[in-house]
Design an enzyme around this catalytic site. Sequence first.
Site, PDB file in Angstrom:
ATOM      1  N   PHE B  39       0.358  16.557 -15.233  1.00  0.00           N
ATOM      2  CA  PHE B  39       1.203  15.859 -14.258  1.00  0.00           C
ATOM      3  C   PHE B  39       2.221  15.011 -15.017  1.00  0.00           C
ATOM      4  O   PHE B  39       1.861  14.163 -15.846  1.00  0.00           O
ATOM      5  CB  PHE B  39       0.343  14.975 -13.345  1.00  0.00           C
ATOM      6  CG  PHE B  39      -0.585  15.779 -12.473  1.00  0.00           C
ATOM      7  CD1 PHE B  39      -0.216  16.149 -11.186  1.00  0.00           C
ATOM      8  CD2 PHE B  39      -1.827  16.198 -12.949  1.00  0.00           C
ATOM      9  CE1 PHE B  39      -1.064  16.915 -10.384  1.00  0.00           C
ATOM     10  CE2 PHE B  39      -2.682  16.958 -12.161  1.00  0.00           C
ATOM     11  CZ  PHE B  39      -2.297  17.318 -10.873  1.00  0.00           C
ATOM     12  N   VAL B  77      -2.803  13.295 -16.744  1.00  0.00           N
ATOM     13  CA  VAL B  77      -1.655  12.515 -16.276  1.00  0.00           C
ATOM     14  C   VAL B  77      -0.955  11.929 -17.495  1.00  0.00           C
ATOM     15  O   VAL B  77      -1.590  11.277 -18.334  1.00  0.00           O
ATOM     16  CB  VAL B  77      -2.144  11.370 -15.357  1.00  0.00           C
ATOM     17  CG1 VAL B  77      -0.959  10.542 -14.857  1.00  0.00           C
ATOM     18  CG2 VAL B  77      -2.950  11.920 -14.185  1.00  0.00           C
ATOM     19  N   CYS B  78       0.343  12.177 -17.613  1.00  0.00           N
ATOM     20  CA  CYS B  78       1.090  11.684 -18.777  1.00  0.00           C
ATOM     21  C   CYS B  78       1.091  10.166 -18.805  1.00  0.00           C
ATOM     22  O   CYS B  78       1.499   9.513 -17.842  1.00  0.00           O
ATOM     23  CB  CYS B  78       2.532  12.180 -18.733  1.00  0.00           C
ATOM     24  SG  CYS B  78       3.575  11.359 -19.961  1.00  0.00           S
ATOM     25  N   ILE B  79       0.666   9.608 -19.929  1.00  0.00           N
ATOM     26  CA  ILE B  79       0.517   8.151 -19.995  1.00  0.00           C
ATOM     27  C   ILE B  79       1.859   7.425 -19.910  1.00  0.00           C
ATOM     28  O   ILE B  79       1.974   6.417 -19.202  1.00  0.00           O
ATOM     29  CB  ILE B  79      -0.263   7.734 -21.268  1.00  0.00           C
ATOM     30  CG1 ILE B  79      -0.548   6.231 -21.243  1.00  0.00           C
ATOM     31  CG2 ILE B  79       0.467   8.137 -22.544  1.00  0.00           C
ATOM     32  CD1 ILE B  79      -1.591   5.783 -22.229  1.00  0.00           C
ATOM     33  N   ALA B  82       3.077   7.642 -16.399  1.00  0.00           N
ATOM     34  CA  ALA B  82       2.179   6.892 -15.510  1.00  0.00           C
ATOM     35  C   ALA B  82       2.414   5.394 -15.628  1.00  0.00           C
ATOM     36  O   ALA B  82       2.469   4.677 -14.616  1.00  0.00           O
ATOM     37  CB  ALA B  82       0.726   7.232 -15.840  1.00  0.00           C
TER      38      ALA B  82
END
Lengths: 134, 130
Positions: B39, B77-79, B82
Amino acid sequence: MTVKNFLYVNRKAPYGTIYALESLEVVLIGAAFDQDVSLAFVDDGVFQLTKGQNTDGIGVKNFSPTFRALGDYDVTKLFVEAESLAERGLTPDDLQEVMYEDEDDDWAEKPSIKIISRAEMADVMAGADVVLSF
Amino acid sequence: MKFGVVVSEGPYTHQAADSAYLFVKAALEAGHEVPRVFFYHDGVNVSTRLSVPPQDERNIQVNWTALAKEHEVDLVVCIAAAQRRGLLDENEATRQGKDANNIADGFRISGLGQLIEMGIQTDRLVTFGD
């Protein structure tokens, strides 16, 4: 490790949306994986490489200098679609200079940006193993 | 066939997260493998467990969590994306000094390297976005 042809397709203007910046972030991280990387600039994406960008008035970071550092990450193939430039009233002279040092040619400085036709761009895309579109 | 999937638009505004979900479900049911979904951009917003859509509407996060649990799909989820958008897991919330976290079960926060790795390790990378 398997080496694949990664193609990052940049379609959006540098500001107004975050796609261009977040694309560049993937390219920089991806460089650590020793893959064969190319970048394509089509549609409004060609604006990402224009020179003289100034973002003072909009309160966001001007990340265009980062493109000039890509050579240090062995990212040396930046394909720009000629038709996209022309449709926007741009010429190759409107783009910033992005150079890399060719280790196979006594570290000669060479341009990373290659202007290619829409038909050639289709070949570039067809030749990629992994296409990431932004 | 081994598929990697990228979701790059947010839930409810765009169909991307729904289409990706249906694609992954169909691929798994057809016997394909989908080891990971990544994501990115506004796609990270799918991972909040605090969204409360009307009861007669699909809940996109719940769908993904259930799918991940049933088929052991790694939802990453891409940090960086995010953090910009206020999506934090417990560790990140503590590290950043925030008073809450909101990542749903089945999702985990990690780096863009996971996206590249997925591209290398799968046969096809399919992006759902604009």
